[in-house]
Design an enzyme around this catalytic site. Sequence first.
Site, mmCIF file in Angstrom:
data_model
loop_
_atom_site.group_PDB
_atom_site.id
_atom_site.type_symbol
_atom_site.label_atom_id
_atom_site.label_comp_id
_atom_site.label_asym_id
_atom_site.label_seq_id
_atom_site.Cartn_x
_atom_site.Cartn_y
_atom_site.Cartn_z
ATOM 1 N N ARG A 59 -68.676 15.910 19.070
ATOM 2 C CA ARG A 59 -68.597 17.129 18.259
ATOM 3 C C ARG A 59 -67.388 18.009 18.592
ATOM 4 O O ARG A 59 -67.527 19.173 18.892
ATOM 5 C CB ARG A 59 -69.882 17.940 18.365
ATOM 6 C CG ARG A 59 -71.066 17.151 17.884
ATOM 7 C CD ARG A 59 -72.330 17.934 17.960
ATOM 8 N NE ARG A 59 -73.419 17.071 17.515
ATOM 9 C CZ ARG A 59 -74.637 17.479 17.302
ATOM 10 N NH1 ARG A 59 -74.954 18.728 17.475
ATOM 11 N NH2 ARG A 59 -75.552 16.634 16.900
ATOM 12 N N MET A 60 -66.223 17.428 18.454
ATOM 13 C CA MET A 60 -64.992 18.167 18.724
ATOM 14 C C MET A 60 -64.041 18.080 17.546
ATOM 15 O O MET A 60 -62.893 17.696 17.736
ATOM 16 C CB MET A 60 -64.339 17.608 19.988
ATOM 17 C CG MET A 60 -65.245 17.675 21.188
ATOM 18 S SD MET A 60 -64.655 16.637 22.535
ATOM 19 C CE MET A 60 -65.101 14.992 22.026
#
Length: 136
Positions: free
Chosen positions: A17-18
Amino acid sequence: MRVTVAFNRFGPNVNQRMPRIRHGYAHVVNNFYDGWREYAIGGSMGPTVKSQGNLFIASTAESVTRRMPVGHAAGKDWHWHSSGDSFENGAVFKQTGSKVRPNYNKHQAFPAVSASEVRSLTKDAGALRCSARAAC
């Protein structure tokens, strides 16, 4: 939704989740990704992603991208494009759909630097180090 993720340093030992995007558009530009466990950039529900001038260094996982739900047809009509990114240690960005441009008006636009400059650009990025005596 439109979002820009720029000038960050992720890792080492980050998981996922970047960013992770639902619907909408994300411009992921000039970030340093130093290893990830599951994926670096993820999405669901058909988002558009423009990855530009990032440095990706794989550790255990090699795939930079992940489309959810996982399956043969997941992401087949999505538009995920990498431009000027650098991939080391086996990192791989799976492109889908057609090329996309950053979705800015003329007042929001900015130039992306080469991925070769990302290490120096992000060398001071990260969490602030504060103390009770020093203001952040």
